[in-house]
Design a protein around this motif. Structure first.
Motif, PDB file in Angstrom:
ATOM      1  N   GLU A   1       6.828 -12.077 -16.809  1.00 23.36           N
ATOM      2  CA  GLU A   1       6.775 -13.195 -17.739  1.00 23.36           C
ATOM      3  C   GLU A   1       8.118 -14.114 -17.050  1.00 23.36           C
ATOM      4  OE1 GLU A   1       8.024 -13.091 -21.702  1.00 23.36           O
ATOM      5  OE2 GLU A   1       9.908 -12.004 -21.205  1.00 23.36           O
ATOM      6  N   SER A   2       8.413 -15.384 -17.585  1.00 25.20           N
ATOM      7  CA  SER A   2       9.520 -15.790 -17.511  1.00 25.20           C
ATOM      8  C   SER A   2      10.080 -16.197 -18.801  1.00 25.20           C
ATOM      9  CB  SER A   2       9.185 -17.527 -16.883  1.00 25.20           C
ATOM     10  OG  SER A   2       8.727 -17.342 -15.596  1.00 25.20           O
ATOM     11  N   ARG A   3      11.504 -15.963 -18.958  1.00 19.63           N
ATOM     12  CA  ARG A   3      12.121 -15.970 -19.852  1.00 19.63           C
ATOM     13  C   ARG A   3      13.571 -16.160 -19.831  1.00 19.63           C
ATOM     14  NH1 ARG A   3      11.345 -13.877 -25.636  1.00 19.63           N
ATOM     15  NH2 ARG A   3       9.527 -12.937 -24.703  1.00 19.63           N
ATOM     16  N   GLY A   4      14.243 -17.013 -20.377  1.00 20.20           N
ATOM     17  CA  GLY A   4      15.570 -17.535 -19.938  1.00 20.20           C
ATOM     18  C   GLY A   4      15.984 -17.795 -18.508  1.00 20.20           C
ATOM     19  N   ALA A   5      17.061 -16.911 -18.272  1.00 21.23           N
ATOM     20  CA  ALA A   5      17.547 -16.890 -16.853  1.00 21.23           C
ATOM     21  C   ALA A   5      16.582 -16.181 -15.876  1.00 21.23           C
ATOM     22  CB  ALA A   5      18.926 -16.299 -16.447  1.00 21.23           C
ATOM     23  N   HIS A   6      15.383 -15.485 -16.229  1.00 21.82           N
ATOM     24  CA  HIS A   6      14.603 -14.945 -15.550  1.00 21.82           C
ATOM     25  C   HIS A   6      13.235 -15.725 -15.503  1.00 21.82           C
ATOM     26  CE1 HIS A   6      12.024 -11.789 -13.956  1.00 21.82           C
ATOM     27  NE2 HIS A   6      11.255 -11.988 -14.963  1.00 21.82           N
ATOM     28  N   TYR A   7      13.051 -16.457 -14.052  1.00 25.19           N
ATOM     29  CA  TYR A   7      12.024 -17.315 -13.959  1.00 25.19           C
ATOM     30  C   TYR A   7      11.038 -16.676 -12.961  1.00 25.19           C
ATOM     31  CZ  TYR A   7       8.988 -21.331 -13.714  1.00 25.19           C
ATOM     32  OH  TYR A   7       7.993 -22.239 -13.815  1.00 25.19           O
ATOM     33  N   ARG A   8       9.825 -16.333 -13.192  1.00 27.21           N
ATOM     34  CA  ARG A   8       9.084 -15.970 -12.104  1.00 27.21           C
ATOM     35  C   ARG A   8       7.816 -16.844 -11.849  1.00 27.21           C
ATOM     36  NH1 ARG A   8       7.782 -10.028 -11.910  1.00 27.21           N
ATOM     37  NH2 ARG A   8       5.933 -10.751 -10.640  1.00 27.21           N
ATOM     38  N   THR A   9       7.581 -17.560 -10.653  1.00 24.60           N
ATOM     39  CA  THR A   9       6.866 -18.188 -10.289  1.00 24.60           C
ATOM     40  C   THR A   9       5.294 -17.914 -10.396  1.00 24.60           C
ATOM     41  OG1 THR A   9       7.120 -17.659  -7.651  1.00 24.60           O
ATOM     42  CG2 THR A   9       8.342 -19.560  -8.636  1.00 24.60           C
ATOM     43  N   ASP A  10       5.137 -16.645 -10.555  1.00 22.25           N
ATOM     44  CA  ASP A  10       3.779 -16.172 -10.529  1.00 22.25           C
ATOM     45  C   ASP A  10       3.548 -15.609 -11.953  1.00 22.25           C
ATOM     46  OD1 ASP A  10       5.676 -14.039 -10.378  1.00 22.25           O
ATOM     47  OD2 ASP A  10       4.423 -12.788  -9.044  1.00 22.25           O
ATOM     48  N   TYR A  11       4.456 -15.732 -12.968  1.00 20.58           N
ATOM     49  CA  TYR A  11       4.151 -15.533 -14.511  1.00 20.58           C
ATOM     50  C   TYR A  11       5.073 -16.384 -15.098  1.00 20.58           C
ATOM     51  CZ  TYR A  11       1.858 -11.121 -13.121  1.00 20.58           C
ATOM     52  OH  TYR A  11       1.221 -10.231 -12.419  1.00 20.58           O
ATOM     53  N   THR A  12       4.716 -17.772 -14.927  1.00 24.06           N
ATOM     54  CA  THR A  12       5.524 -18.940 -15.510  1.00 24.06           C
ATOM     55  C   THR A  12       5.653 -19.097 -17.261  1.00 24.06           C
ATOM     56  OG1 THR A  12       3.730 -20.354 -15.643  1.00 24.06           O
ATOM     57  CG2 THR A  12       5.074 -20.223 -13.685  1.00 24.06           C
ATOM     58  N   GLU A  13       4.876 -18.229 -17.866  1.00 29.46           N
ATOM     59  CA  GLU A  13       4.934 -18.453 -19.252  1.00 29.46           C
ATOM     60  C   GLU A  13       5.696 -17.290 -20.006  1.00 29.46           C
ATOM     61  OE1 GLU A  13       3.559 -21.013 -20.760  1.00 29.46           O
ATOM     62  OE2 GLU A  13       3.088 -21.936 -18.812  1.00 29.46           O
ATOM     63  N   THR A  14       6.311 -17.648 -21.181  1.00 34.41           N
ATOM     64  CA  THR A  14       6.922 -16.574 -21.971  1.00 34.41           C
ATOM     65  C   THR A  14       5.936 -15.665 -22.695  1.00 34.41           C
ATOM     66  OG1 THR A  14       8.892 -17.881 -21.928  1.00 34.41           O
ATOM     67  CG2 THR A  14       8.797 -16.172 -23.696  1.00 34.41           C
ATOM     68  N   GLU A  15       5.941 -14.544 -22.873  1.00 41.35           N
ATOM     69  CA  GLU A  15       4.930 -13.759 -23.300  1.00 41.35           C
ATOM     70  C   GLU A  15       5.443 -13.241 -24.483  1.00 41.35           C
ATOM     71  OE1 GLU A  15       2.075 -13.942 -22.617  1.00 41.35           O
ATOM     72  OE2 GLU A  15       1.843 -14.803 -20.690  1.00 41.35           O
ATOM     73  N   ALA A  16       4.833 -13.016 -25.712  1.00 40.89           N
ATOM     74  CA  ALA A  16       5.374 -12.778 -27.086  1.00 40.89           C
ATOM     75  C   ALA A  16       5.563 -11.034 -26.967  1.00 40.89           C
ATOM     76  CB  ALA A  16       4.289 -12.814 -28.064  1.00 40.89           C
ATOM     77  N   ASN A  17       4.462 -10.476 -26.167  1.00 44.78           N
ATOM     78  CA  ASN A  17       4.614  -9.030 -25.833  1.00 44.78           C
ATOM     79  C   ASN A  17       5.687  -8.561 -25.037  1.00 44.78           C
ATOM     80  OD1 ASN A  17       3.462  -9.800 -23.417  1.00 44.78           O
ATOM     81  ND2 ASN A  17       1.848  -8.389 -23.747  1.00 44.78           N
ATOM     82  N   TRP A  18       6.231  -9.488 -24.687  1.00 45.75           N
ATOM     83  CA  TRP A  18       7.535  -9.059 -23.625  1.00 45.75           C
ATOM     84  C   TRP A  18       9.002  -9.507 -24.471  1.00 45.75           C
ATOM     85  CZ3 TRP A  18       9.080  -6.251 -20.145  1.00 45.75           C
ATOM     86  CH2 TRP A  18       8.282  -5.309 -19.236  1.00 45.75           C
TER      87      TRP A  18
END
Length: 597
Positions: A536-553
């Protein structure tokens, strides 16, 4: 201090010195100093603080912009609960709410305490502690001393510790903690001036040894600090690490011509957030104030991850400078204002031939802070009994992204909490387990001596800088599965090279960096593994292949030693905020940047 004795083992004279103390504090920055002060005030007089550098020379001095606390000097509606809500929001709800509350509840008292101890805070016209805006803060909550807050704060803490006669030893590098995996019993290291080995037998050990941002090649630290010493020492002792994939890239490090010998040493060095807090504006090479596109409400004072990604995008799309940056401009402010509020920044650029009152400066994102670190409980204690980690060495307060001004706050808040806990529990220096010297200490010292003056194929600094390059290229601002996996593969190659390095004598810089490489490899692996695992992407961690923030993460990733030196990881859910903090979250406070215009 006496020559080492067997302590249950077969002593062959390989350890040069033994020191017995009740509490050993490893790290002489703000976190270590505040812990030692608390212990002394609680009546624990057998404490020793160790520093890798000279007295008062710690990374704390590089924290310039300010320290948070809801004093309400300008905004009386502010509160500790709103401070906590801002911290949780900035951390994208990955913070430990209890630890956040521990910090924010304390900070008004901690600021007044520093004031009483003589810290030279900047003042309002009424003589109150002044406070400025920092990014993502709902109110003016960041107390400061010009733009040299960390330096002034550390000087104050050192003077207080000296007044309490807290013992201190400088130029000592710790290379291993003494632990049986269940309890900590001290540490082993060497005197960096003489090269002699030192065994510290201690009833409790406090790691206040900084973070790991310098495992990247563009960073705001000096190369010989923040290499992951603290987290790696704890991990090797049996403690768990947590959330190390979250590395804060500060939006404004110095962007320079690295071929220019005058400017090159300043590459990546921090241009404090206070410049933007005092009204600094960001422009691309087309003259656009580009934050209007990315964050029209918070502008330059949006969260650090938002601003850093915006700058990276401007550069990637061809609107950056030849040095890979953008422009930060404060020239619309009066010279006297800049000299008063930002004296160190003004002087630095003036010496380099840039007048901030008339010219913009070039800035680009730079690795600044590791939000992760050692997993600890509410008292700062790790899963290894009598081993504590505080300050940037610990995890839990900052979540996925740190709120600016909270790093200094965390050091003094948890210094008090850990100090009180240790004072209630410590009872002398304790006894090393039978056979520990012969089976653990002396083999380690022998390994250190074997490392010194070693002939090998690979240059130490080449391996050191290659680790930094790998992390920047493969675990930087933008990440994806392929890039992260390649980073792990390259790291494995570097681990092999590290086994065959050409190392100088034990008192040399080469030897120190060779030891640092071991720490860096451990922490770098957790960063890459965690970034790969967190899809997922959250805060300072940004994944170009998983751009959304996921609730289960909304889970923390933990790292622990497994059999045969392997690393295992697992996840754990996060608690909920208190009623007071949840109420502040529900009120949805937010910075109105345009108050600064």
């Amino acid at each position: 201090m006496t020559p080492a004795d067997p302590a249950g083992g077969q002593y062959d004279g390989s350890v040069d010195e033994r020191v017995d103390v009740s509490v050993l504090v490893i790290g002489a920055g703000a976190a270590g100093a505040r812990t030692a002060i608390e212990l002394a005030e609680e009546g624990v007089d057998d404490v020793l603080v160790l520093g890798k550098r000279g007295h008062g020379d710690a990374h704390t001095t590089w924290a310039r912009g300010g320290i948070n606390g809801a004093l309400g000097t300008h905004d009386p509606e502010d509160s500790w609960a709103i401070h906590a809500a801002d911290t949780l929001n900035e951390g994208h709800s990955l913070n430990d709410p209890q630890k956040v509350e521990t910090v924010t509840r304390q900070m008004p008292e901690r600021l007044r305490e520093l004031d009483e101890w003589g810290m030279e805070f900047s003042r309002t016209e009424d003589g109150e502690i002044d406070q400025r805006y920092f990014g993502a803060q709902s109110f003016r909550r960041t107390a400061f001393a010009g733009d040299h807050t960390g330096e002034s704060m550390l000087n104050t803490l050192v003077e207080r510790a000296q007044a309490l006669e807290v013992p201190y030893r400088e130029n000592v590098m710790i290379t291993r903690l003494l632990s049986d995996g269940e309890s900590a019993h001290g540490a082993v290291g060497f005197d960096m001036d003489t090269g002699e080995s030192v065994l510290f037998n201690a009833g409790a050990v406090v790691l206040a040894a900084g973070g790991y941002a310098a495992i990247y090649n563009r960073h705001t630290s000096r190369d010989d600090e923040n290499n992951g010493d603290g987290p790696a020492l704890a991990y090797e002792a049996g403690a768990e690490l947590m959330d190390t994939e979250f590395v804060q890239f500060h939006p404004t490090g110095m962007a320079v011509d690295e071929d220019d010998p005058e400017w090159a040493p300043w590459s990546g060095r921090l241009v404090t957030e206070a410049v933007r807090g005092e009204g600094g504006r960001l422009y691309n090479t087309e003259g656009e104030r580009f934050m209007e596109r990315y964050s029209p409400d918070q502008m330059e004072l949006d969260a650090r991850d938002v601003v850093a990604r915006a700058i990276a995008k401007e550069v990637a799309e061809g609107r950056g400078t030849d040095n890979g940056g953008v422009y930060l401009d404060l020239s619309h402010k009066d010279r006297a204002f800049i000299e008063e509020r930002l004296p160190r920044m003004y002087e630095r650029f003036q010496e380099l031939g840039v007048d901030m009152a008339e010219q913009a400066v070039e800035v680009a994102p730079t690795a600044h802070y590791g939000m992760g670190g050692v997993a600890v409980d509410e008292h700062g204690e790790t899963s290894v009994d009598d081993l504590y980690a505080i300050g940037e060495t610990m995890a839990g307060v900052h979540g996925a992204n740190r709120l600016g001004g909270n790093s200094l706050a965390e050091t003094v808040a948890f210094g008090v909490v850990a100090g009180q806990r240790i004072a209630d529990r410590v009872d002398g220096s304790g006894d090393l387990p039978g056979g520990f010297v012969g089976s653990v200490v002396e083999p380690h010292v022998s390994d250190l001596k074997a490392l010194a003056d070693r002939d090998g194929e690979h240059d130490v600094m080449a391996v050191f800088t290659e680790i930094q390059s790998v992390m920047w290229e493969h675990a930087g601002i933008l990440r994806d599965e392929e890039t992260l996996q390649m980073g792990l593969d390259r790291l494995a190659d570097l681990r092999e090279q590290a086994r065959d390095m050409d190392v100088g004598p034990i008192t040399s810089d080469s030897f120190e960096y060779a030891v640092d490489i071991g720490f860096m490899l451990t922490v770098a692996e957790t960063v890459l593994r965690g970034a790969l695992k967190r899809t997922e992407s959250r805060g300072a961690h940004y994944r170009t292949d998983y751009t959304e923030t996921e609730a289960n993460w909304r889970r923390n990733i933990y790292y622990a030693r497994a059999d045969l030196g392997r690393m295992r990881s697992y996840t754990r859910g996060i608690g909920e905020p208190s009623t007071e903090v949840q109420a502040a979250l529900d009120e949805n406070h937010e910075l109105d940047y345009h108050q600064l215009e």
